[in-house]
Design an enzyme around this catalytic site. Structure first.
Site, PDB file in Angstrom:
ATOM      1  N   ASP A 141      -2.640  12.430 -37.036  1.00 37.17           N
ATOM      2  CA  ASP A 141      -2.177  13.068 -38.278  1.00 37.17           C
ATOM      3  C   ASP A 141      -2.886  12.469 -39.491  1.00 37.17           C
ATOM      4  O   ASP A 141      -2.258  12.161 -40.505  1.00 37.17           O
ATOM      5  CB  ASP A 141      -0.667  12.924 -38.426  1.00 37.17           C
ATOM      6  CG  ASP A 141      -0.065  13.958 -39.382  1.00 37.17           C
ATOM      7  OD1 ASP A 141      -0.732  14.989 -39.623  1.00 37.17           O
ATOM      8  OD2 ASP A 141       1.056  13.745 -39.869  1.00 37.17           O
ATOM      9  N   ILE A 142      -4.201  12.298 -39.365  1.00 36.27           N
ATOM     10  CA  ILE A 142      -4.986  11.789 -40.495  1.00 36.27           C
ATOM     11  C   ILE A 142      -5.075  12.880 -41.563  1.00 36.27           C
ATOM     12  O   ILE A 142      -5.519  13.993 -41.306  1.00 36.27           O
ATOM     13  CB  ILE A 142      -6.407  11.383 -40.039  1.00 36.27           C
ATOM     14  CG1 ILE A 142      -6.339  10.204 -39.056  1.00 36.27           C
ATOM     15  CG2 ILE A 142      -7.284  11.030 -41.243  1.00 36.27           C
ATOM     16  CD1 ILE A 142      -5.833   8.909 -39.671  1.00 36.27           C
TER      17      ILE A 142
END
Length: 204
Positions: A141-142
């Site tokens: 979930d960058i």
């Protein structure tokens, strides 16, 4: 070295809510003795079970953050302590006063980050991702909201945060197939539900 224990609740003064999501809340707190500010994240067990597939990953955020701290992984949000109370897991982390990358970008003229600043941010983010790969961790979930800044200066360091949907692989050949993450930042292989690994974080 762990500086304090979250079980000593009376030693904290809760100041305000920093953030809130579907699975938990983040509060700004001041340690009454040291007057140092920390962020305290509360995660419900129910929320953790929704976020992870399989019991092996139900406490992944805590385990992975401790692993990063104990092995001195660069540019990862430092965790100080954690505790379970009832159905809630509390994670104490260093409080970073610079906000997140999304907020910083929004304040720039025309929302464009100066080249020298962008180069430094990109390098530090790459070092953080390299450190995660060495520890067989994919973040999944960058995005700018999960990249925190140490302060509000133009020379601030960045730290990768929010390991709520991260995964620990068995080895460098291991993969995942669960479609997860934030729309608009997911790698093509994640969207297509194909096997993915470390490159998905680099794409994001």
């Amino acid at each position: 070295q762990r500086q304090m224990c979250i079980r000593d609740r009376e030693q904290y003064e809760l100041l305000k809510k920093i953030d809130a999501g579907a699975n938990g809340i983040v509060l700004l707190a001041k340690h009454r003795l040291s007057e140092t500010c920390y962020a305290i994240k509360g995660l419900s067990k129910a929320g953790m079970k929704k976020m992870f597939v399989g019991s092996r990953e139900q406490t992944a955020e805590v385990q992975l953050l401790w692993q990063c701290v104990e092995t001195k992984c660069p540019h990862i949000l430092p965790i100080v302590e954690m505790d379970m109370e009832g159905d809630t897991c509390y994670i104490v982390t260093k409080f970073l006063a610079g906000g997140n990358l999304y907020e910083m970008m929004a304040k720039q003229p025309n929302k464009l980050v100066p080249e020298l600043m962008a180069r430094k941010l990109f390098k530090q983010l790459a070092l953080g991702l390299e450190g995660l790969k060495r520890r067989l961790i994919i973040h999944r979930d960058i995005k700018p909201l999960n990249i925190l800044l140490g302060d509000q200066t133009s020379d601030a360091n960045v730290y990768i945060a929010d390991f709520g949907i991260a995964a620990l692989l068995r080895d460098e050949e291991d993969t995942r197939e669960l479609k997860i993450g934030t729309s608009g930042f997911q790698a093509p292989e994640v969207i297509q539900k194909k096997p993915y690994s470390f490159p998905c974080d680099v794409w994001s």
